[in-house]
Design a protein around this motif. Structure first.
Motif, PDB file in Angstrom:
ATOM      1  N   HIS A  90     -54.364  56.186 -54.223  1.00  0.00           N
ATOM      2  CA  HIS A  90     -55.327  55.300 -55.303  1.00  0.00           C
ATOM      3  C   HIS A  90     -55.582  56.032 -56.604  1.00  0.00           C
ATOM      4  CE1 HIS A  90     -57.197  51.770 -56.660  1.00  0.00           C
ATOM      5  NE2 HIS A  90     -57.896  51.217 -55.737  1.00  0.00           N
ATOM      6  N   GLN A 115     -58.539  54.972 -59.095  1.00  0.00           N
ATOM      7  CA  GLN A 115     -59.615  55.085 -58.568  1.00  0.00           C
ATOM      8  C   GLN A 115     -60.097  56.605 -58.719  1.00  0.00           C
ATOM      9  OE1 GLN A 115     -61.577  52.409 -57.058  1.00  0.00           O
ATOM     10  NE2 GLN A 115     -63.344  54.206 -57.273  1.00  0.00           N
ATOM     11  N   SER A 161     -57.921  42.425 -53.480  1.00  0.00           N
ATOM     12  CA  SER A 161     -58.334  43.436 -54.618  1.00  0.00           C
ATOM     13  C   SER A 161     -59.370  42.478 -55.506  1.00  0.00           C
ATOM     14  CB  SER A 161     -57.567  43.865 -55.449  1.00  0.00           C
ATOM     15  OG  SER A 161     -58.165  44.690 -56.564  1.00  0.00           O
ATOM     16  N   THR A 162     -60.641  42.872 -55.863  1.00  0.00           N
ATOM     17  CA  THR A 162     -61.391  42.349 -56.818  1.00  0.00           C
ATOM     18  C   THR A 162     -61.564  43.281 -58.161  1.00  0.00           C
ATOM     19  OG1 THR A 162     -63.124  41.462 -55.313  1.00  0.00           O
ATOM     20  CG2 THR A 162     -63.806  41.593 -57.371  1.00  0.00           C
ATOM     21  N   ARG A 163     -62.116  44.500 -58.014  1.00  0.00           N
ATOM     22  CA  ARG A 163     -62.006  45.782 -58.945  1.00  0.00           C
ATOM     23  C   ARG A 163     -60.735  45.890 -59.610  1.00  0.00           C
ATOM     24  NH1 ARG A 163     -66.424  45.720 -55.817  1.00  0.00           N
ATOM     25  NH2 ARG A 163     -64.717  45.208 -54.111  1.00  0.00           N
ATOM     26  N   THR A 164     -59.851  46.613 -58.719  1.00  0.00           N
ATOM     27  CA  THR A 164     -58.748  47.097 -59.354  1.00  0.00           C
ATOM     28  C   THR A 164     -57.960  46.058 -59.934  1.00  0.00           C
ATOM     29  OG1 THR A 164     -58.753  48.534 -57.280  1.00  0.00           O
ATOM     30  CG2 THR A 164     -56.934  48.608 -58.850  1.00  0.00           C
ATOM     31  N   PRO A 215     -66.471  53.269 -53.762  1.00  0.00           N
ATOM     32  CA  PRO A 215     -65.430  52.955 -54.482  1.00  0.00           C
ATOM     33  C   PRO A 215     -65.753  51.336 -54.416  1.00  0.00           C
ATOM     34  CG  PRO A 215     -64.703  53.503 -52.650  1.00  0.00           C
ATOM     35  CD  PRO A 215     -65.923  53.994 -52.478  1.00  0.00           C
ATOM     36  N   GLY A 216     -66.133  50.567 -53.623  1.00  0.00           N
ATOM     37  CA  GLY A 216     -66.386  49.337 -53.326  1.00  0.00           C
ATOM     38  C   GLY A 216     -65.093  48.647 -52.567  1.00  0.00           C
ATOM     39  N   ARG A 266     -50.202  47.081 -56.107  1.00  0.00           N
ATOM     40  CA  ARG A 266     -50.895  47.122 -54.690  1.00  0.00           C
ATOM     41  C   ARG A 266     -49.978  46.822 -53.600  1.00  0.00           C
ATOM     42  NH1 ARG A 266     -57.208  46.793 -53.575  1.00  0.00           N
ATOM     43  NH2 ARG A 266     -57.148  48.490 -54.916  1.00  0.00           N
TER      44      ARG A 266
END
Ligand code: CP
Length: 316
Positions: A137, A140, A57-60, A264-265, A109
């Motif tokens: 999610h 998100q 994961s980057t964003r979350t 969402p990316g 996650r």
């Protein structure tokens, strides 16, 4: 509604419309903090937030960490690949270890659907689902709804298209639920292999023809083709998929001029979305990332017993 009386945030299904509105209202307050020179408030001082991520994961992950830090919490990041889980420790033993360290929040996650629900049953900490399998999610979905409210004022009466790999998407499942709860009409669009009949239970529109639906949409949410979750081939080639389902500069010409483009990316540029659309004025992809921090601050605040914040106009 004065406060949220729940320990965990695991999905959108069990979240009431009132709770969703309260989270969005408070996010508006927290977003205002981002404009200050000191972007920090003491809401979670003395609390510990653990992020426990079994998938990349980057964003979350960064968004939860930043949200926790801006609320003055202590943060610990555990990636499954660098923890004792790789030595064979069971999930329940990891949970017991975190319990012994008195974590107040665990953000999880996991590739398995409902893994955070299992954690929530066995942990005294507040558990927040950061994405489980193809199931849910919720944060998100909350940041997506908040971002649409910011652009359009409300979701009531909007026509929102969700395009692409619906079958493997936890974002799609949570977005469908939140968009419908907030009064939007939702149409799912993709090839039949990625849009199976099980989605008919949601009661949304189903289309296999993006060009036919696009001119009617107020918002379009482009999903990533999740090659890592696909077993077997769901379309002849990436080129063939992009020909029919990519949001391109040409297709944008057939959209309403004020259509809101979301993703969402992480994006697969050139597959589900082209460079021009990803970077155009209608795209709010970076705003979604910023809003994600505010929404997650709001979730932490409300799960820790926070009450409505002064001077915030309610969202529609
Ligand atoms: N949107 C999202 O979940 O992105 P990450 O996989 O980078 O967290």
């Amino acid at each position: 509604m004065k406060e949220i009386k729940r320990k965990d945030l695991l999905d959108i299904t069990t979240l009431s419309l009132e709770e969703i509105r309260l989270i969005c209202d408070s996010a508006k307050y927290f977003k205002e903090i981002f404009t200050r020179s000191v972007k920090k408030v003491p809401v979670l001082r003395g609390k510990t937030v653990v992020t426990l991520f079994f998938e990349p994961s980057t964003r979350t992950r960064i968004s939860f960490e930043l949200a926790a830090k801006r609320l003055s919490a202590d943060t610990i990041n555990i990636a499954a690949t660098t923890s004792s889980l790789v030595k064979g420790e069971s999930l329940i033993d990891t949970v017991n270890t975190l319990e012994a360290m008195n974590a107040d929040f665990i953000v999880m996650r996991h590739p398995g659907s409902l893994a955070p629900h299992f954690l929530a049953r066995h942990s005294k900490a507040s558990v927040i689902n950061g994405g489980d399998g193809n199931h849910a999610h919720p944060t998100q979905a909350l940041l997506d709804a908040y971002s649409i409210i910011e652009q359009k004022g409300s979701l009531e009466g909007l026509h929102i298209g969700i395009v692409g790999d619906i079958k493997h998407s936890r974002v799609a499942r949570s977005d469908i639920e939140i968009f419908q709860k907030m009064g939007a009409k939702v149409t799912l669009i993709g090839p039949p292999t990625l849009l199976p009949d099980e989605f008919k239970v949601y009661g949304c529109g189903i289309s296999y023809d993006l060009d036919r639906v696009l001119p009617d949409l107020d918002v379009v949410n482009m999903l990533r083709i999740q090659r890592e979750r696909q077993k077997g081939s769901h379309f002849p080639s990436i080129r063939e998929y992009a020909k029919y389902f990519s949001l391109t500069r040409n297709r944008l010409k057939n959209c309403k001029s004020d259509i809101v483009v979301m993703h969402p990316g992480p994006m697969n540029r050139g597959i589900e979305i082209d460079d021009y659309v990803a970077d155009c004025e209608n795209a709010i992809i970076n705003q979604q990332v910023t809003n994600g921090i505010a929404v997650r601050m709001s979730v932490f605040y409300l799960l820790s017993g926070g009450t409505p914040l002064e001077g915030v106009e309610p969202v529609e």
